[in-house]
Design an enzyme around this catalytic site. Structure first.
Site, short mmCIF file in Angstrom:
data_model
loop_
_atom_site.label_atom_id
_atom_site.label_comp_id
_atom_site.label_asym_id
_atom_site.label_seq_id
_atom_site.Cartn_x
_atom_site.Cartn_y
_atom_site.Cartn_z
N CYS A 1 0.95 -1.19 0.19
CA CYS A 1 -0.10 0.14 0.34
C CYS A 1 1.05 1.44 -0.59
CB CYS A 1 -1.06 0.00 1.27
SG CYS A 1 -2.09 1.15 1.23
N GLY B 1 -3.54 -4.97 -13.60
CA GLY B 1 -3.40 -4.95 -15.13
C GLY B 1 -4.42 -5.30 -15.68
#
Length: 334
Positions: free
Chosen positions: A116, A233
């Site tokens: 993160c 992706g």
């Protein structure tokens, strides 16, 4: 479930094979209500909680196991499920993992957040992606969790390719080498195929750093005794299946993120997708001879979700309504 050999990198909790498809932990998105919806759509996909800061979990544990269960929002139907924890103190991380296992009477997986990039997580609190610069500390975190949880609970790490100027191939290899070494002995790595740029927004970190799926595949070849899962992706099931087919046995799994939130209905086809859950694959178990579960119709999903909402109580319904509004807004924006 078909049991995998104990010495295989693919072996997961209780020796079963790890699911080859998962939905990423996403703050404010992979809520208990959304996980319930996903489980109506797919039985075999591995789900994650949102990242849970260890400080928040320990504060709940001081009150009671019931408060831990309420914070996590885990239902038996959510399994297979991984709980993602965030923090930088090995002792606190171990305590948090121990409380998770005790409160829930068993956990499939504890995943440590090393990816993160948000200012709050990686900046102010110095964990998440910031830990890419401290592989020895990540080893300590994983080792502490491993000692704290039963051997049937998997301990894994989700990380980036690098962070800031700590982004060379050699540094990435060294990170995996250290974290996979004893006493941590992490065997499964979920790799977001981008570096992180601290100070850049989380949205920017999903777009600005180049996507490098090839590096994840190189890691799998560099460490054939370990298990790697590709994140970043992946827009649909066809792409997930194509990535797994192209990589062959080198790649253990694929993780979908926001695509699963924007268009969750695609997961209704996941369980029967032989490009993902094929013989020798994962899900309910590698090589599971049982036919995939029959997917529910949209009418059945809506009906069961409404039944769930009716039993959620007033506070639960308010949160569920907020989740549904967010999801519908995301869908309309696409």
């Amino acid at each position: 479930m078909v049991r995998a050999p104990a010495d295989e990198a693919a072996a997961w909790c209780e020796g079963v094979a790890r699911p080859r498809l998962s939905v990423a932990p996403m703050m404010a998105w992979t809520t208990p209500h959304f996980r319930t919806l996903l489980r109506l759509l797919t039985q075999r996909t591995l789900l994650y909680t949102e990242m849970v800061p260890v400080d928040a979990l320990l504060a709940a544990a001081e009150r009671s196991p019931g408060h831990v269960r309420a914070l996590l929002g885990v239902e038996p139907s959510h399994r297979p499920l991984a709980i993602q924890l965030g923090g930088r103190s090995p002792a606190a991380m171990a305590d948090a993992a121990r409380h998770c296992c005790a409160a829930l009477e068993g956990v499939d997986e504890i995943n440590i957040n090393v990816g993160c990039p948000s200012d709050t997580v990686s900046g102010h609190h110095c964990y998440g992606a910031a830990l890419m610069k401290e592989p020895a500390r990540v080893q300590q975190l994983a080792a502490a969790v491993r000692r704290a949880v039963p051997p049937t609970t998997a301990v894994t790490v989700k990380h980036r390719l690098g962070v800031d100027d700590c982004d060379s191939w050699e540094q990435l290899v060294e990170f995996v080498r250290i974290v996979s070494a004893a006493p941590a002995s992490v065997r499964h790595f979920v790799v977001h195929a981008r570096k992180a740029i601290l100070g850049l927004s989380t949205a920017g970190n999903r777009e600005v750093p180049p996507l490098r799926h090839d590096w994840v595949l190189r890691l799998a070849r560099e460490f054939p005794h370990l298990s790697f899962e590709l994140n970043g992706g992946v827009a649909n099931l066809d792409q997930a299946a194509a990535l797994l087919a192209a990589a062959g046995p080198a790649l253990r799994g694929v993780m979908m993120g926001r695509a699963a939130f924007h268009a969750p209905w695609m997961l209704a086809a996941a369980d029967a997708d032989r490009g993902i859950f094929s013989d020798g694959g994962g899900g309910a178990g590698a090589g599971d001879p049982a036919a995939p579960p029959e997917p529910l119709t949209r009418r059945q999903v809506v009906g069961r979700y409404l039944e769930y909402a009716e039993g959620a109580g007033e506070e639960g319904r308010r949160r569920l309504e907020a989740d549904v509004r967010q999801q519908l807004g995301a869908a309309r924006a696409r």
